[in-house]
Design a protein around this motif. Structure first.
Motif, PDB file in Angstrom:
ATOM      1  N   THR A 145     -20.896  15.993  -2.524  1.00  0.00           N
ATOM      2  CA  THR A 145     -21.864  16.955  -3.443  1.00  0.00           C
ATOM      3  C   THR A 145     -22.767  16.254  -4.093  1.00  0.00           C
ATOM      4  N   ARG A 148     -25.358  14.364  -1.723  1.00  0.00           N
ATOM      5  CA  ARG A 148     -26.303  15.296  -1.219  1.00  0.00           C
ATOM      6  C   ARG A 148     -27.457  15.723  -2.061  1.00  0.00           C
ATOM      7  N   PHE A 149     -26.908  15.964  -3.181  1.00  0.00           N
ATOM      8  CA  PHE A 149     -27.774  16.228  -4.114  1.00  0.00           C
ATOM      9  C   PHE A 149     -28.894  15.141  -4.591  1.00  0.00           C
ATOM     10  N   GLU A 151     -29.902  12.981  -2.742  1.00  0.00           N
ATOM     11  CA  GLU A 151     -30.763  12.442  -1.560  1.00  0.00           C
ATOM     12  C   GLU A 151     -31.865  13.723  -1.306  1.00  0.00           C
ATOM     13  N   ARG A 152     -31.778  14.744  -2.105  1.00  0.00           N
ATOM     14  CA  ARG A 152     -32.866  15.823  -1.933  1.00  0.00           C
ATOM     15  C   ARG A 152     -34.191  15.432  -2.411  1.00  0.00           C
ATOM     16  N   PHE A 153     -34.198  14.371  -3.209  1.00  0.00           N
ATOM     17  CA  PHE A 153     -35.304  13.949  -3.784  1.00  0.00           C
ATOM     18  C   PHE A 153     -35.632  12.447  -3.486  1.00  0.00           C
ATOM     19  N   SER A 154     -36.885  12.149  -3.245  1.00  0.00           N
ATOM     20  CA  SER A 154     -37.445  10.910  -2.869  1.00  0.00           C
ATOM     21  C   SER A 154     -37.213   9.610  -4.064  1.00  0.00           C
ATOM     22  N   GLN A 178     -39.497  19.666  -4.892  1.00  0.00           N
ATOM     23  CA  GLN A 178     -38.077  19.310  -4.667  1.00  0.00           C
ATOM     24  C   GLN A 178     -37.021  19.868  -5.659  1.00  0.00           C
ATOM     25  N   ALA A 181     -36.737  23.658  -5.336  1.00  0.00           N
ATOM     26  CA  ALA A 181     -35.874  24.142  -4.309  1.00  0.00           C
ATOM     27  C   ALA A 181     -34.506  24.052  -4.343  1.00  0.00           C
ATOM     28  N   VAL A 182     -34.091  23.628  -5.447  1.00  0.00           N
ATOM     29  CA  VAL A 182     -32.701  23.459  -5.954  1.00  0.00           C
ATOM     30  C   VAL A 182     -32.259  24.862  -6.599  1.00  0.00           C
ATOM     31  N   GLU A 186     -26.335  24.900  -6.921  1.00  0.00           N
ATOM     32  CA  GLU A 186     -26.296  23.551  -6.416  1.00  0.00           C
ATOM     33  C   GLU A 186     -26.486  22.472  -7.642  1.00  0.00           C
TER      34      GLU A 186
END
Length: 428
Positions: A145, A148-149, A151-154, A178, A181-182, A186
């Motif tokens: 969790t 993954r959170f 990794e949503r961001f560069s 980005q 989109a959360v 989440e």
């Protein structure tokens, strides 16, 4: 049944495991300390989390962050995700706003940069490097969790742009999109997993610093080697070996010999073992108990309108009712029935000790000052007698705090009474 207030878990034990950096993680440590899994298998799974983190201490050992920075990043992310703060998602409009107002440029950039640097440091230094293979499934899921959170961001490219002073309006817009989109769910799941993992790290650090050992579970028999109470600066360590048939332990010894402290140490070892943590001992093996009761300082209840003695009676009744159920009971009674007169206490203690033999799967530890019991108790399988060593030297007691088999008949009340000169004072 669980009655462990006398172990003073939050006041005395929690500080041994609390190395957290914020209140939310501290609350999670409190939860880990208070959580008793419902089976041996679940206890061992919880143990596995701490074992896995300790095995990767070179990665997670120096875990840290700024409390202030966390609070600011938390607030920023929450405001964006909840819709309270709308970030500009158009590059041209954002570029114009940043050019027009230096204050806007500085404030906007600072919040973006702070969030990126905070999250990127967590990802690169800790969570990406943690090997999930050694964790049980539920812990792997929480680590996933978190990763993954992140990794949503560069984060890497954004952090590199910040370091090279190339964090442009375009990059701000990318990060804003980005974030938008959360979902709130989440974000909440990320923080919950984050604080839980920090709490596990904190407990692991405490186990390492205290030198606690992970116990093993077995069908019957209780074995503790060199156990002690961790709050003592220079504890005397004792060992206890109870065979599978031993279910009643009677403990004697004069006042100040350390009976209550020893019983607290025993109760603490059993409790921490069932919480999935390490115990203050060199080695430990014990059965799984479904009920744990440690009654050291039962008090009168003014609001409830009952005395200390009635509190003892009701506590014993609850323990016996639990023992009649399907699970095992571990119960500690310090100076049982001290709330009534000696004759009553002797009579009902004798009946209690004899009756406890009917629950061979459970374990009952009772300290007593009723020295007459030694000659009045019938021979009974499963009952063991121990005392804490104390001897007289030049008429004064010398305490060793050592547990040994046998029954102590030493009385020091009159000795201390005379030593303090009370007979002379009472003469006026």
């Amino acid at each position: 049944m669980l009655l462990v207030d006398d172990l003073r878990l939050e006041a005395d034990i929690l500080p041994l495991f609390n190395f957290t950096h914020c209140h939310a993680a501290e609350a999670a440590v409190r939860g880990l300390l208070r959580e008793l899994p419902a089976s041996t298998e679940l206890v061992l799974q919880k143990q596995t989390v701490f074992r896995a983190l300790l095995a990767q201490w070179d990665v997670i050992g120096e875990f840290s962050y700024s409390r202030i920075q966390l609070a600011e990043v938390q607030r920023f992310l929450y405001e964006v995700v909840s819709g309270q703060l709308a970030l500009e998602a158009n590059r041209v409009r954002l570029a114009v706003r940043l050019l027009v107002s230096e204050e806007t440029r500085y404030r906007t950039r600072a919040r973006y940069v702070q969030a990126i640097q905070f999250l990127q440091r967590l990802e690169q230094h800790y969570f990406r490097r943690l090997e999930p293979a050694g964790l049980p499934p539920f812990a792997r899921a929480r680590l996933a969790t978190i990763t993954r959170f992140l990794e949503r961001f560069s984060l890497n490219s954004a952090a590199e742009a910040v370091a090279q002073d190339q964090f442009s309006a375009a990059r701000m817009v990318d990060f804003a999109r980005q974030l938008h989109a959360v979902s709130e769910e989440e974000l909440a799941a990320f923080w919950a997993a984050f604080f839980w993992l920090e709490a596990c790290w904190s407990v692991s650090k405490g186990l390492q610093e205290q030198g606690f050992v992970f116990p093993g579970f077995q069908p019957a028999g209780l074995h503790l080697t060199d156990f002690y109470h961790p709050l003592l600066a220079a504890p005397v360590k004792n060992s206890l070996d109870l065979d599978p048939a031993d279910n009643v332990l009677l403990l004697t010894g004069p006042n100040m010999s350390g009976k209550s402290t020893l019983l607290k140490a025993l109760g603490l070892c059993v409790y921490l073992a069932h919480a999935g943590l390490g115990v203050p001992a060199a080695a430990a093996r014990l059965p799984f108990y479904s009920s744990i009761v440690v009654a050291i300082n039962l008090a009168d209840s003014l609001s409830g309108g009952y005395s200390h003695f009635l509190a003892e009676i009701r506590n014993l009744k609850a323990v016996l009712e639990a023992a009649q159920g399907p699970g095992r009971v571990f119960a500690v009674f310090d100076e049982l029935f001290r709330g009534t007169n000696v004759d009553d206490a002797l009579d009902i203690t004798r009946a209690t000790v004899a009756g406890l033999a009917a629950f061979p799967e459970s374990c009952f530890l009772i300290s007593t000052h009723l020295l007459q019991l030694e000659s009045q108790l019938p021979a009974q399988p499963g009952r063991r007698t121990f005392c804490i060593e104390c001897r007289l030297h030049e008429g004064l007691p010398v305490f060793s705090y050592r547990l040994q088999p046998g029954w102590s008949q030493l009385k020091i009340g009159r000795i201390l009474f005379d030593k303090e000169g009370l007979p002379e004072l009472l003469k006026g």
